[in-house]
Design a protein around this motif. Structure first.
Motif, PDB file in Angstrom:
ATOM      1  N   LEU A 208     -20.527  69.076  54.343  1.00 50.27           N
ATOM      2  CA  LEU A 208     -21.040  69.648  52.427  1.00 50.27           C
ATOM      3  C   LEU A 208     -20.113  69.430  51.136  1.00 50.27           C
TER       4      LEU A 208
ATOM      5  N   GLN B  41     -23.921  69.162  44.958  1.00 46.91           N
ATOM      6  CA  GLN B  41     -23.667  70.152  45.871  1.00 46.91           C
ATOM      7  C   GLN B  41     -25.348  70.930  46.512  1.00 46.91           C
TER       8      GLN B  41
ATOM      9  N   GLY C 272     -18.499  70.051  48.564  1.00 46.19           N
ATOM     10  CA  GLY C 272     -17.320  71.205  47.787  1.00 46.19           C
ATOM     11  C   GLY C 272     -16.523  71.716  48.917  1.00 46.19           C
TER      12      GLY C 272
ATOM     13  N   ILE D 214     -16.490  68.035  45.560  1.00 43.52           N
ATOM     14  CA  ILE D 214     -17.662  67.164  44.742  1.00 43.52           C
ATOM     15  C   ILE D 214     -18.111  65.808  44.093  1.00 43.52           C
TER      16      ILE D 214
END
Length: 353
Positions: free
Chosen positions: A346, A43, A348, A293
């Protein structure tokens, strides 16, 4: 709470006995398996790219403890993300002199090669937090805000602790304007025989972080609640102690020898971050965050070094503890905020709450 946890000589975090893991008082996610740090390394690398892949990026960890997480992030970044690793400088901001000394041994290799630093490790007090934030691109705080001192309020007012005849006694004084404002904005006013916490130190710390971070990201992972949950009657009176993995609600037993925590008020943290110019994403559970992730490579970070079926089975159980509701997955919340950068894309953030 400030004295019991952070007194330089007798405070809990200044004592030499083990605090973390099986032989200590509590577990953190890094104590379960290195995959926690490995996933966060992925991440962080994505955040570095979102910032335009700068030639140098500083990752500031608040309250790094004994440094296992930093060790896992640095080792995995070096192995898997060499371009990111070459630009990375990992700064560990730790209040406890004893833990700062321990960090210098745990991370000796990376300190020697310039990829890590521990402000104050030479015996001086660490640099002020605002100074440490000036060059940071990513701020990470795992179980940091829950260990900051809190104010305890009841229908009688604000709690004060006195000592009489070598015993602690509780007294109540009128609540301050700041405490009442906190209850009005982010919490609830306590009912008869009820106690609630005003997490003023956490609020002020988040204000410092948000206002001094020039550009970048913040990840805060902790157990906590929102104001909506308080209004629904949950999470009222969360002050707890931990000793040898036994939880108690009595902070007056064995002062300096047990951990003292209180749940994080995420509504207050989000408001402070927003006031400092940060964009705050909606909360994710740790399960959602880590699953996002790890989904792309099916958590290969966890199993890469397993050679035997027994090893894979053991790691699978550890991973389950991190990401499933019966373990830490639903207990911990993840707050992600950004300034001058986009969180879209992203991994996450893939799964919403």
């Amino acid at each position: 709470m400030e004295i019991c946890l952070y007194d330089p000589e007798r405070g809990y975090y200044s004592r030499s006995q083990e605090k973390f893991g099986k032989t200590g008082d509590f577990y953190t996610s890094s104590d379960v398996h290195a995959v926690f740090g490995r996933l966060l390394a992925r991440q962080f690398e994505e955040m570095w790219r979102a910032l335009g892949s700068p030639s140098q990026i500083e990752l500031l960890e608040l309250g790094p403890g004994r440094g296992l997480f930093a060790q896992d992030v640095l080792a995995w970044s070096e192995k898997k993300f060499p371009d990111f690793y070459r630009t990375l400088r990992y700064v560990l901001w730790e209040q406890s002199p004893a833990l700062r000394e321990r960090l210098t041994h745990t991370l000796e290799r990376w300190i020697d090669n310039g990829h890590a630093s521990v402000p104050g490790a030479d015996g001086s007090f660490p640099h002020p937090l605002p100074e440490a934030l000036q060059s940071a691109g990513i701020v990470f705080a795992n179980e940091f805000f829950d260990a900051l001192p809190v104010e305890v309020l009841s229908s009688q007012g604000s709690l004060r602790v006195s000592r009489r005849l070598d015993r602690f006694t509780e007294e109540w004084v009128p609540a301050s304007a700041q405490e009442l404002e906190f209850l009005d904005r982010y919490s609830v006013h306590p009912e008869e025989k009820e106690r609630v916490e005003a997490t003023l130190a956490a609020l002020n710390t988040m204000r410092v972080v948000a206002s001094n971070l020039r550009r970048g990201f913040l990840i805060a992972i902790d157990y906590g609640y929102t104001r909506e949950e308080l209004l629904a009657g949950r999470h009222r009176g969360t002050l707890m102690t931990y000793h040898r993995h036994i939880a108690s609600a009595d902070p007056y037993q064995a002062p300096g020898e047990q951990d003292i925590t209180a749940h994080v008020n995420f509504s207050a943290l989000a408001a402070a971050a927003g006031a400092g110019g940060m964009r705050v994403e909606k909360l994710r559970t740790q399960s959602q965050f880590l699953m996002g992730i790890g989904e792309a490579n099916e958590f290969a970070d966890a199993f890469e070094e397993c050679r035997l079926a027994q090893e894979r089975a053991k790691v699978a159980l550890q991973l389950k503890h991190l990401v499933t509701p019966v373990g830490m997955g639903e207990t911990f919340q993840v707050m992600v905020a950004s300034k001058g950068a986009e969180t879209q894309g992203l991994s996450g953030m893939k799964f919403g709450r």
